[in-house]
Write a protein that holds these residues in place. Structure first.
Motif, short mmCIF file in Angstrom:
data_model
loop_
_atom_site.label_atom_id
_atom_site.label_comp_id
_atom_site.label_asym_id
_atom_site.label_seq_id
_atom_site.Cartn_x
_atom_site.Cartn_y
_atom_site.Cartn_z
N PHE A 163 21.63 30.04 -53.86
CA PHE A 163 21.07 29.02 -52.96
C PHE A 163 21.07 29.53 -51.52
CE2 PHE A 163 23.00 25.46 -55.88
CZ PHE A 163 22.01 25.67 -56.82
N ALA A 164 22.15 30.20 -51.15
CA ALA A 164 22.26 30.69 -49.77
C ALA A 164 21.31 31.86 -49.52
CB ALA A 164 23.70 31.11 -49.48
N ILE A 165 21.12 32.70 -50.53
CA ILE A 165 20.18 33.82 -50.38
C ILE A 165 18.77 33.28 -50.16
CG2 ILE A 165 19.11 35.75 -51.63
CD1 ILE A 165 21.91 36.16 -52.99
N ASN A 166 18.37 32.31 -50.97
CA ASN A 166 17.06 31.69 -50.83
C ASN A 166 16.92 31.00 -49.47
OD1 ASN A 166 14.49 30.70 -51.98
ND2 ASN A 166 15.52 28.71 -52.11
N THR A 181 15.18 38.05 -67.76
CA THR A 181 15.54 36.79 -67.11
C THR A 181 16.18 37.11 -65.78
OG1 THR A 181 15.94 35.69 -69.24
CG2 THR A 181 16.89 34.66 -67.28
N CYS A 182 15.47 36.77 -64.70
CA CYS A 182 16.04 36.99 -63.36
C CYS A 182 17.09 35.91 -63.12
CB CYS A 182 14.95 36.91 -62.30
SG CYS A 182 15.63 36.91 -60.63
N PRO A 183 18.34 36.29 -62.87
CA PRO A 183 19.39 35.28 -62.72
C PRO A 183 19.19 34.40 -61.50
CG PRO A 183 20.19 37.47 -62.11
CD PRO A 183 18.84 37.67 -62.71
N ALA A 184 18.61 34.95 -60.46
CA ALA A 184 18.42 34.17 -59.22
C ALA A 184 17.36 33.10 -59.43
CB ALA A 184 18.04 35.09 -58.08
N ILE A 185 16.20 33.50 -59.93
CA ILE A 185 15.12 32.52 -60.14
C ILE A 185 15.58 31.45 -61.14
CG2 ILE A 185 12.79 32.21 -61.10
CD1 ILE A 185 12.61 33.56 -58.43
N ALA A 186 16.27 31.88 -62.19
CA ALA A 186 16.73 30.91 -63.20
C ALA A 186 17.68 29.89 -62.58
CB ALA A 186 17.42 31.63 -64.36
N HIS A 187 18.61 30.34 -61.74
CA HIS A 187 19.58 29.40 -61.17
C HIS A 187 18.93 28.51 -60.11
CE1 HIS A 187 23.59 27.85 -60.58
NE2 HIS A 187 23.40 27.94 -59.27
N LEU A 188 18.03 29.07 -59.34
CA LEU A 188 17.34 28.26 -58.33
C LEU A 188 16.52 27.16 -59.01
CD1 LEU A 188 16.28 31.13 -55.90
CD2 LEU A 188 17.84 29.26 -55.35
N ARG A 189 15.90 27.50 -60.12
CA ARG A 189 15.16 26.48 -60.87
C ARG A 189 16.11 25.43 -61.45
NH1 ARG A 189 11.06 30.69 -63.72
NH2 ARG A 189 9.45 30.63 -62.11
N GLY A 245 18.85 24.52 -60.30
CA GLY A 245 19.34 23.68 -59.21
C GLY A 245 18.23 22.91 -58.51
N ALA A 246 17.01 22.97 -59.04
CA ALA A 246 15.86 22.24 -58.48
C ALA A 246 15.63 22.58 -57.01
CB ALA A 246 16.05 20.73 -58.67
N ARG A 247 15.78 23.86 -56.69
CA ARG A 247 15.57 24.29 -55.30
C ARG A 247 14.12 24.75 -55.08
NH1 ARG A 247 20.25 24.10 -52.07
NH2 ARG A 247 21.77 23.07 -53.40
N ASP A 248 13.63 24.49 -53.89
CA ASP A 248 12.33 25.04 -53.50
C ASP A 248 12.53 26.53 -53.26
OD1 ASP A 248 10.97 22.64 -53.58
OD2 ASP A 248 11.52 22.14 -51.52
N GLY A 269 22.25 22.82 -43.90
CA GLY A 269 21.10 21.97 -44.14
C GLY A 269 20.28 22.31 -45.36
N ASP A 270 20.39 23.54 -45.84
CA ASP A 270 19.54 23.96 -46.96
C ASP A 270 20.41 24.40 -48.15
OD1 ASP A 270 17.72 25.16 -48.70
OD2 ASP A 270 16.67 26.28 -47.16
N SER A 271 21.08 25.54 -48.01
CA SER A 271 21.87 26.07 -49.14
C SER A 271 22.89 25.05 -49.67
CB SER A 271 22.61 27.34 -48.68
OG SER A 271 23.57 27.71 -49.61
N GLN A 272 23.63 24.42 -48.77
CA GLN A 272 24.74 23.54 -49.16
C GLN A 272 24.35 22.07 -49.10
OE1 GLN A 272 25.83 26.40 -50.33
NE2 GLN A 272 27.85 25.45 -50.26
N ARG A 273 23.09 21.79 -49.27
CA ARG A 273 22.66 20.39 -49.16
C ARG A 273 23.30 19.53 -50.24
NH1 ARG A 273 16.72 21.40 -51.68
NH2 ARG A 273 17.19 20.46 -53.70
N HIS A 274 23.68 20.16 -51.37
CA HIS A 274 24.35 19.40 -52.43
C HIS A 274 25.74 18.96 -51.96
CE1 HIS A 274 25.30 23.65 -52.82
NE2 HIS A 274 26.26 23.41 -53.67
#
Lengths: 164, 185
Positions: free
Chosen positions: A18-21, A94-102, A104-107, B37-42
């Protein structure tokens, strides 16, 4: 273990994707595409310098070993690494980053998958290799081979935009 | 590709990259906007929505996933966390990595803005050796930080023999929500 930095636990914590994205989005929105690409290149040249040094010293075998160890420590990764005499092919099923971002419902930043080219190319260049990436958005094929001016450049259009 | 296994190492490297690009204000902006605001929004959603219960829910998940050594103490009006083995600072120390001046500032850098939004203030100390403690109270609660052992008993990280040695630089915050509210040593 070919990773330059090691932890006491066998795999990383997936929420860090999440932080990388978010970091990519921050740089893209504040400074634009060129700044984000420069960040990736600087990471490849500086942060990953110990990896490049190992690749330069030990050749393609070190490249294959690194990617096997790298993905073994990424939760949920499904990857095959094939070591040939002239190239190393990394098939990310399976890309672990894309899979986890999906999950977690992240943009996801649309150009998320370009990091693998810009970082991989900067790491490779310091070791006399070059990187090419095809696919993306959850699965891709990455090839590492000796740098050769006759090789066509990376087509960024060959790297898919990431979607949620 | 950037991985999550060595995340804290390239995260810390990124602080220094940002500082060189735009100075400390850009690093603060990154922590507040990209991380809080983004990464840790959860985390923000849980803490703003559930208060102390949300803090416990968030940190129980994240500190377990990162294999941290920690304890929580909840008493009327206060939620306290004692971190005995910070997983990310520990990773940096074990691998002898330091690109940015003070990695530990990033926690107040993102937790502070979340708590401010949720109506809490923070008493906090970290010793740059992988140990820290946090006390969260409503911003209408003027209570000072607890004395060592009063809230967390033997789990209080300040009672460790290595909490403050002769060479230790202890950073302290009182009723703060900003990484630059650090008290002078």
């Amino acid at each position: 273990m070919s990773l330059p930095y090691t932890d006491t636990k066998p795999v990383g914590a997936a929420d860090f994707y999440f932080a990388i994205n978010a970091t990519f989005r921050f740089l893209l929105e504040k400074f634009g595409q060129e700044a984000l690409r420069r960040y990736w290149t600087d990471l490849g040249e500086s942060y990953f310098a110990p990896v490049s040094a190992d690749w330069r010293a030990r050749g393609l075998h070190a490249v294959a070993e690194y990617w096997r160890d790298f993905f073994k420590a990424e939760p949920g990764a499904q990857v095959e690494v094939e070591e040939g005499s002239n190239e190393v092919v990394v098939r990310v099923n399976t890309c672990p980053a894309i899979a986890h971002l999906r999950h977690g419902a992240r943009d996801i930043v649309p150009c998320f998958c370009q990091q693998c080219y810009f970082i991989g190319e900067a790491m490779s260049a310091r070791a006399g290799f070059t990187a090419r990436v095809e696919g993306g958005n959850g699965s891709c094929r990455q090839v590492f081979r000796r740098a050769d001016p006759a090789l066509p450049p990376q087509e960024l259009s060959a790297i898919k935009e990431a979607t949620c | 590709m950037l991985g999550c296994y060595d995340f804290c190492a390239h995260y810390e490297w990124t602080f220094e990259w940002l500082r060189r690009e735009g100075g400390e204000p850009l690093v603060r902006r990154y922590w507040e906007e990209a991380i809080a605001g983004d990464s840790q929004r959860h985390a923000a959603e849980l803490i703003i929505g559930k208060g102390f219960a949300g803090m416990k829910e968030y940190w129980a998940h994240t500190l377990s996933e990162e294999a941290a050594g920690y304890t929580f103490t909840e008493k009327p009006g206060v939620f306290r966390s004692d971190v005995h083995e910070c997983p990310t600072k520990g990773f940096l120390l074990r691998n002898n990595l330091q690109a940015y001046g003070d990695y530990c500032d990033h926690c107040m850098g993102w937790v502070g803005p979340v708590m401010k939004k949720a109506g809490f203030v923070i008493h906090h100390e970290h010793n740059h050796c992988g140990q820290c403690w946090w006390e969260f109270r409503s911003n209408e609660n003027p209570a000072p930080a607890s004395a060592p052992g009063d809230l967390a008993g033997s789990s209080d990280v300040r009672q460790r023999s290595g909490w403050k040695g002769a060479e230790t630089v202890l950073d302290s915050y009182r009723a703060a929500t900003d990484p630059d509210d650090k008290r002078p040593n």
